[in-house]
Scaffold this motif. Structure first.
Motif, PDB file in Angstrom:
ATOM      1  N   LEU A  49       0.753  -1.405   0.140  1.00 18.01           N
ATOM      2  CA  LEU A  49       0.099  -0.048   0.080  1.00 18.01           C
ATOM      3  C   LEU A  49       0.826   1.240   0.123  1.00 18.01           C
ATOM      4  O   LEU A  49       0.504   2.206  -0.807  1.00 18.01           O
ATOM      5  N   PHE A  50       1.779   1.181   0.740  1.00 19.85           N
ATOM      6  CA  PHE A  50       2.905   2.314   0.857  1.00 19.85           C
ATOM      7  C   PHE A  50       3.572   2.587  -0.688  1.00 19.85           C
ATOM      8  O   PHE A  50       3.650   3.744  -1.180  1.00 19.85           O
ATOM      9  N   ALA A  51       3.810   1.515  -1.065  1.00 20.66           N
ATOM     10  CA  ALA A  51       4.556   1.473  -2.522  1.00 20.66           C
ATOM     11  C   ALA A  51       3.348   2.048  -3.527  1.00 20.66           C
ATOM     12  O   ALA A  51       3.751   3.077  -4.321  1.00 20.66           O
ATOM     13  N   LEU A  52       2.166   1.848  -3.435  1.00 21.91           N
ATOM     14  CA  LEU A  52       1.250   2.466  -4.440  1.00 21.91           C
ATOM     15  C   LEU A  52       1.087   4.070  -3.981  1.00 21.91           C
ATOM     16  O   LEU A  52       0.829   4.812  -4.847  1.00 21.91           O
ATOM     17  N   ALA A  53       1.162   4.212  -2.671  1.00 23.27           N
ATOM     18  CA  ALA A  53       1.118   5.778  -2.519  1.00 23.27           C
ATOM     19  C   ALA A  53       2.224   6.469  -2.914  1.00 23.27           C
ATOM     20  O   ALA A  53       2.275   7.559  -3.461  1.00 23.27           O
ATOM     21  N   ARG A  54       3.579   5.928  -2.780  1.00 21.62           N
ATOM     22  CA  ARG A  54       4.777   6.361  -3.465  1.00 21.62           C
ATOM     23  C   ARG A  54       4.655   6.791  -4.947  1.00 21.62           C
ATOM     24  O   ARG A  54       4.939   7.513  -5.476  1.00 21.62           O
ATOM     25  N   ALA A  55       4.076   5.732  -5.423  1.00 25.68           N
ATOM     26  CA  ALA A  55       3.873   5.651  -7.018  1.00 25.68           C
ATOM     27  C   ALA A  55       2.821   6.776  -7.613  1.00 25.68           C
ATOM     28  O   ALA A  55       2.816   6.962  -8.745  1.00 25.68           O
ATOM     29  N   ARG A  56       1.889   7.197  -6.482  1.00 27.35           N
ATOM     30  CA  ARG A  56       1.014   8.358  -7.138  1.00 27.35           C
ATOM     31  C   ARG A  56       1.601   9.354  -7.687  1.00 27.35           C
ATOM     32  O   ARG A  56       2.672   9.939  -7.153  1.00 27.35           O
ATOM     33  N   ASP A  57       0.862   9.850  -8.558  1.00 25.79           N
ATOM     34  CA  ASP A  57       1.380  11.177  -9.066  1.00 25.79           C
ATOM     35  C   ASP A  57       0.857  12.532  -8.432  1.00 25.79           C
ATOM     36  O   ASP A  57      -0.088  12.780  -8.307  1.00 25.79           O
ATOM     37  N   VAL A  58       2.165  12.753  -7.603  1.00 22.98           N
ATOM     38  CA  VAL A  58       1.776  14.104  -6.740  1.00 22.98           C
ATOM     39  C   VAL A  58       2.373  15.342  -7.159  1.00 22.98           C
ATOM     40  O   VAL A  58       2.520  16.303  -6.523  1.00 22.98           O
ATOM     41  N   ALA A  59       3.056  15.396  -8.491  1.00 19.75           N
ATOM     42  CA  ALA A  59       3.613  16.605  -9.053  1.00 19.75           C
ATOM     43  C   ALA A  59       2.719  17.752  -9.192  1.00 19.75           C
ATOM     44  O   ALA A  59       1.629  17.382  -9.406  1.00 19.75           O
ATOM     45  N   PRO A  60       3.228  18.949  -8.973  1.00 16.36           N
ATOM     46  CA  PRO A  60       2.333  20.123  -9.083  1.00 16.36           C
ATOM     47  C   PRO A  60       2.213  20.256 -10.749  1.00 16.36           C
ATOM     48  O   PRO A  60       3.066  19.904 -11.521  1.00 16.36           O
ATOM     49  N   THR A  61       1.358  21.032 -11.034  1.00 19.37           N
ATOM     50  CA  THR A  61       0.983  21.268 -12.303  1.00 19.37           C
ATOM     51  C   THR A  61       1.771  22.577 -12.817  1.00 19.37           C
ATOM     52  O   THR A  61       2.312  23.255 -12.071  1.00 19.37           O
TER      53      THR A  61
ATOM     54  N   PHE B 171       0.873  25.812 -11.693  1.00 21.54           N
ATOM     55  CA  PHE B 171       1.235  26.226 -10.237  1.00 21.54           C
ATOM     56  C   PHE B 171       2.693  26.398 -10.041  1.00 21.54           C
ATOM     57  O   PHE B 171       2.933  27.472  -9.374  1.00 21.54           O
ATOM     58  N   LEU B 172       3.541  25.747 -10.697  1.00 20.95           N
ATOM     59  CA  LEU B 172       4.951  25.994 -10.405  1.00 20.95           C
ATOM     60  C   LEU B 172       5.082  27.316 -11.161  1.00 20.95           C
ATOM     61  O   LEU B 172       6.019  28.232 -10.539  1.00 20.95           O
TER      62      LEU B 172
END
Lengths: 149, 208
Positions: free
Chosen positions: A34-46, A49-50
């Motif tokens: 489950l943690f690996a899934l959370a790590r793989a999730r795309d959390v990059a800013p748009t 926004f950058l």
């Protein structure tokens, strides 16, 4: 812990007992997945926004202009002096401020005009020496001149 | 359970994730000094280096993109403000930013808790109903829901350790507590997480 007693009345064997405990807790591997899934999730800013963050950073950096700039410089100077006073060079900072005050006082003393009545030209025009007497101009008093004339 | 295809491959010997590699270039302190002197290139580099990092942490903790952006803006704004007064050697810029972001996120998590966890909708999966994608979304939702049910400090510590890949001493510095306290937080957090997730085994596909 489990509500199932591993040695309870259900008569289940060791396998059921183990299954009962398994129902109560996930094993570490499952949590890690489950943690690996959370790590793989795309959390990059748009990108938008950058760009907004970058714009803000540059805006915060830009020095103010005109009157705001003078105020800004005065503020920075005051802050610099305060930090100097609090630091190891406090003697120099104090002496510097005293010297600045002295120079400013002298400059004001030299540059500021004396009171109007103290200027000789006005004293002559007013006919007063400032002490209630007549100014010695070398001319006879005005009344004598009128009488002669 | 299969691993996701895009899972980060790098990991430490104990299986935990490795911390993200730093971006090449001048060190953070030097960049911050340059920023304070008005160097525009330093501003761009600092943004590129830290904005994704702070945003990622905030997104993982808050599970909401808009809130994560708010937290990121606020944290970066504090960095710009402190730049002229930054004292090199006292703290690392990244750790300082992590601490600011964690505090901002904790405040928001507490506010959420006061309105009740049940009122927070679980994220919907808008992608096509492919079985694997659906299961991944369900698992993530279950994990996030379980994390949200933990005390905030445990939640933050678990995310920093197991998702962000920070070491225990780093987490201790970020949270301002001892390493032993971090280990205790992690242990209690993981135990609580397992208990909370046990009821959702079917959803997680663990029995398959």
């Amino acid at each position: 812990m489990t509500s199932k007693d591993p040695y309870g009345a259900t008569g289940s064997g060791r396998a059921n007992d183990a299954a009962g405990r398994k129902d109560d807790h996930l094993d570490d591997d499952a949590i890690d997945v489950l943690f690996a899934l959370a790590r793989a999730r795309d959390v990059a800013p748009t990108d938008d926004f950058l760009a907004a963050v970058r714009h803000r950073a540059l805006m915060m950096q830009a020095p103010p202009r005109g009157r705001a700039r003078r105020g800004f410089l005065a503020f920075r100077g005051a802050r610099l002096w305060l930090s100097a006073i609090a630091g190891p060079h406090r003697a120099w900072a104090g002496a510097g401020v005293l010297a600045a005050c002295l120079v400013a006082g002298l400059a004001l003393g030299f540059l500021a005009p004396p009171p109007v009545g103290d200027l000789p030209v006005f004293r002559a025009a007013l006919g007063s020496n400032g002490n209630g007497g007549t100014v010695e101009t070398g001319l006879p008093p005005l009344d004598d001149l009128m009488a002669e004339g | 359970m299969e691993m996701p295809p895009n899972a980060r491959p790098e990991s430490r010997a104990d299986g935990s994730p490795a911390a993200p590699a730093p971006i090449d270039g001048p060190d953070d302190d030097a960049l911050l000094r340059l920023y304070a002197r008005g160097d525009a290139a330093a501003a761009r580099m600092l943004c590129a280096r830290f904005t994704p990092m702070v945003h990622g942490l905030a997104f993982r903790l808050l599970n909401d993109r808009a809130e994560a952006e708010d937290v990121t803006q606020e944290a970066m704004l504090r960095l710009w403000k402190i730049a002229p007064r930054w004292r090199s050697g006292e703290a690392r810029v990244g750790t300082w930013l992590y601490r600011v972001a964690c505090n901002l996120c904790t405040d928001r998590l507490r506010r959420r808790r006061s309105v009740g966890l049940d009122e927070i909708a679980e994220p919907a999966d808008g992608r096509p109903a492919v079985e694997v994608a659906l299961q991944t979304a369900q698992r993530l939702a279950a994990l996030e829901h379980a994390l949200a049910g933990l005390p905030e400090r445990q939640h933050v510590a678990l995310v920093l350790r197991h998702v962000e890949g920070r070491s225990n001493p780093e987490i201790a510095e970020i949270l301002g507590i001892s390493v032993e306290a971090v280990e205790s937080l992690l242990s209690r957090g993981k135990r609580g997480l397992k208990q909370r997730l046990a009821g959702r085994r079917d959803e997680l596909g663990v029995l398959e």
